[in-house]
Design an enzyme around this catalytic site. Structure first.
Site, short mmCIF file in Angstrom:
data_model
loop_
_atom_site.label_atom_id
_atom_site.label_comp_id
_atom_site.label_asym_id
_atom_site.label_seq_id
_atom_site.Cartn_x
_atom_site.Cartn_y
_atom_site.Cartn_z
N GLN A 155 2.23 12.68 4.41
CA GLN A 155 3.26 13.20 3.84
C GLN A 155 3.60 12.33 2.36
O GLN A 155 3.73 13.03 1.32
CB GLN A 155 4.40 13.24 4.35
N GLU A 175 -1.23 16.95 9.98
CA GLU A 175 -0.46 18.16 10.35
C GLU A 175 -0.30 19.09 9.08
O GLU A 175 -0.27 18.48 7.93
CB GLU A 175 0.61 17.79 11.24
N SER A 185 1.64 6.03 2.78
CA SER A 185 2.79 5.12 2.91
C SER A 185 1.99 4.14 4.02
O SER A 185 1.27 4.65 4.91
CB SER A 185 3.80 5.86 3.44
N GLY A 235 2.31 7.55 10.50
CA GLY A 235 1.03 7.31 11.51
C GLY A 235 -0.15 7.59 10.60
O GLY A 235 -1.24 6.83 10.92
N THR A 236 0.05 8.79 9.82
CA THR A 236 -1.36 9.10 9.24
C THR A 236 -1.60 8.18 7.94
O THR A 236 -2.53 7.74 7.82
CB THR A 236 -0.84 10.74 8.54
N THR A 257 12.67 4.86 8.26
CA THR A 257 12.48 6.38 8.82
C THR A 257 11.71 6.30 10.27
O THR A 257 11.57 7.63 10.84
CB THR A 257 11.36 7.05 7.85
N ASN A 271 10.60 2.67 -1.11
CA ASN A 271 11.93 3.83 -1.34
C ASN A 271 13.35 3.29 -1.83
O ASN A 271 13.89 3.85 -2.77
CB ASN A 271 11.96 4.85 -0.07
N ASN A 285 9.60 10.58 -6.27
CA ASN A 285 8.53 10.78 -6.91
C ASN A 285 8.19 10.90 -8.28
O ASN A 285 7.13 10.40 -8.76
CB ASN A 285 8.02 11.84 -6.03
N GLU A 324 -10.36 -3.27 -15.41
CA GLU A 324 -9.71 -4.34 -16.05
C GLU A 324 -8.47 -4.75 -15.15
O GLU A 324 -8.17 -5.81 -15.41
CB GLU A 324 -9.23 -3.81 -17.25
#
Length: 449
Positions: free
Chosen positions: A11, A71, A140, A144-145, A179, A206, A228, A254
């Site tokens: 995400q 997902e 991140s 988990g992903t 989170t 964040n 973002n 470089e």
């Protein structure tokens, strides 16, 4: 051509990616459907922006990017959003079940099933490149992903594309804002992989970016979109010289050469100026000297750590817009005289500067003001060790009680991996300590040998 492939994982990776491609399209005048009215050479062509976009024979510009998530919800938003025509459907890869904030699911069980498909798509993109320069990977380390699948993919990229640079933009857990409960586990396990399989890693967090938005842009409750867009400006500044022509261009290799003194010490701190809202910018225009001072302020850093507590090993200053080399030299000379900005004694100069004449673009309706000139600084400082020691401390508190460990072991991970990763990070903290330590005189050093 020196092409670059961007890979957005999970995400965080996908949402940062959206902000980046939105900005790149604006900067190059590419419409959301991929058409570029200003581009005269239809189908191919050797323009500077082709490092990031490939062209089809019908004149459509397609990002050299892949989005992966275990997902579908986040990537489904791209499939139905404004930029749905920009990406090739094969570039958006989703699984059916998510990694549930579990590194082991992303790395072993769920990730394993999808990784070959992803590498196949990467290979297709790589085959379209005449001289692939490297990869930018966005993820991140708390989820988990991003953590599990991110490190799995980086391992596989190291095998398949060993000589290509891998630059990594990783969102680290913040000190206060969390989170997920198991963030410390995922981060330690993931950093263990990043140490080995990335060439340069840019740390973002964040909370630091929230505070920047609140303080400098007067946004009371910043959303991820606000964060973002700010991150996208930083990444855009890093890659400007790959996409436009300028006075002092900076190649992707470089960065490594100038910023990484030892292979393991490759975690960078980024800062950006000016972060000002449109209302304020109406009344002020920052000079090169002011910008240069601002990026060294602790409050401008994109990760929560105080550079005054450490020493700089190297800095990369990327100016863009209306900037001339003379001003840059003067500004850097002033910085060198400041007592608060300390360099390690074995690296006396430590500055690499890049200038690009392309003025920064802003997203219409966004929060940032349109300015004439901007500056992005990437610095390698020993202060970044603070970030690791914070995470390690939280890791230790949980691991002492073996809390939540069964979720990881249940997904086919061995408990030994926890301690191995933790020891690796302890060694990393020690490395940073040694690098920042004063060099001993030659005579003493010889006696110790």
């Amino acid at each position: 051509m020196r092409e670059i492939i961007s890979i957005h994982i999970g995400q965080a990776g996908a949402q940062v990616g959206n902000a980046c491609w939105e900005l790149y399209c604006l900067e190059h005048g590419i419409n959301p459907d991929g058409q570029m009215p200003s581009d005269k050479s239809v189908g191919g062509g050797d323009d500077a922006f082709n490092t990031f976009f490939s062209e089809t024979s019908s004149g459509k510009h397609v990002p050299r990017a892949i989005y992966l998530d275990l997902e579908p919800t986040v990537i489904d938003e791209i499939r139905t959003g404004t930029y749905r025509q920009l990406f090739h459907p094969e570039q958006l890869i989703t699984g059916k079940e998510d990694a549930a904030n579990n590194y082991a699911r992303g790395h072993y069980t769920v990730g394993k099933e999808i990784v070959d498909l992803c590498l196949d798509r990467v290979r297709k993109l790589a085959d379209q490149c005449s001289g692939l320069q490297g990869f930018l990977v966005f993820h991140s380390v708390g989820g988990g992903t991003g953590s599990g699948f991110g490190s799995l993919l980086l391992e596989r990229l190291s095998v398949d594309y060993g000589k290509k640079s891998k630059l990594d933009f990783c969102v680290y857990p913040s000190p206060q804002v969390s989170t997920a409960v198991v963030e410390p586990y995922n981060s330690v396990l993931s950093t263990h992989g990043l140490l080995e399989h990335t060439d340069v890693a840019f740390m973002l967090d964040n909370e630091a970016i929230y505070d920047l938005c609140k303080k400098s842009l007067d946004i009371d409750r910043p959303s991820y979109a606000n964060l973002n867009r700010l991150v996208a400006q930083v990444i855009s500044s890093l890659t400007t010289s790959l996409r436009f022509d300028g006075a002092l261009n900076v190649d992707i290799n470089e960065f490594q050469t100038n910023l990484v003194p030892y292979p393991r010490i490759h975690f960078m701190l980024a800062s950006y100026a000016p972060v000002i809202s449109a209302e304020k910018a109406f009344h002020e225009q920052l000079s090169v000297a002011e910008l240069t001072n601002t990026v060294f302020e602790p409050s401008s850093m994109m990760a929560k750590c105080d550079p005054r507590h450490g020493k700089y090993m190297a800095c990369c200053l990327m100016y863009r817009g209306d900037v001339v080399p003379k001003d840059v030299t003067a500004a850097v000379a002033v910085i060198k005289t400041k007592r608060t900005i300390q360099f390690v004694d074995w690296c006396p100069t430590g500055f690499k500067c890049g200038i690009n004449y392309q003025a920064p673009s802003v997203v219409p309706g966004g929060d940032l003001a349109k300015v004439q000139r901007a500056l992005c600084m990437i610095s390698n400082t020993t202060a970044i060790a603070e970030v690791f020691s914070r995470i390690d401390h939280k890791f230790d508190l949980m691991y002492a009680k073996r809390a939540f460990v069964h979720w990881y072991v249940g997904e086919g991970m061995e408990e030994g991996e926890f301690s191995e990763a933790r020891e690796d990070l302890a060694a990393l903290e020690k490395d940073y300590e040694e690098v920042g330590a004063e060099t001993v005189g030659d005579d003493e050093a010889e006696e110790e040998m």
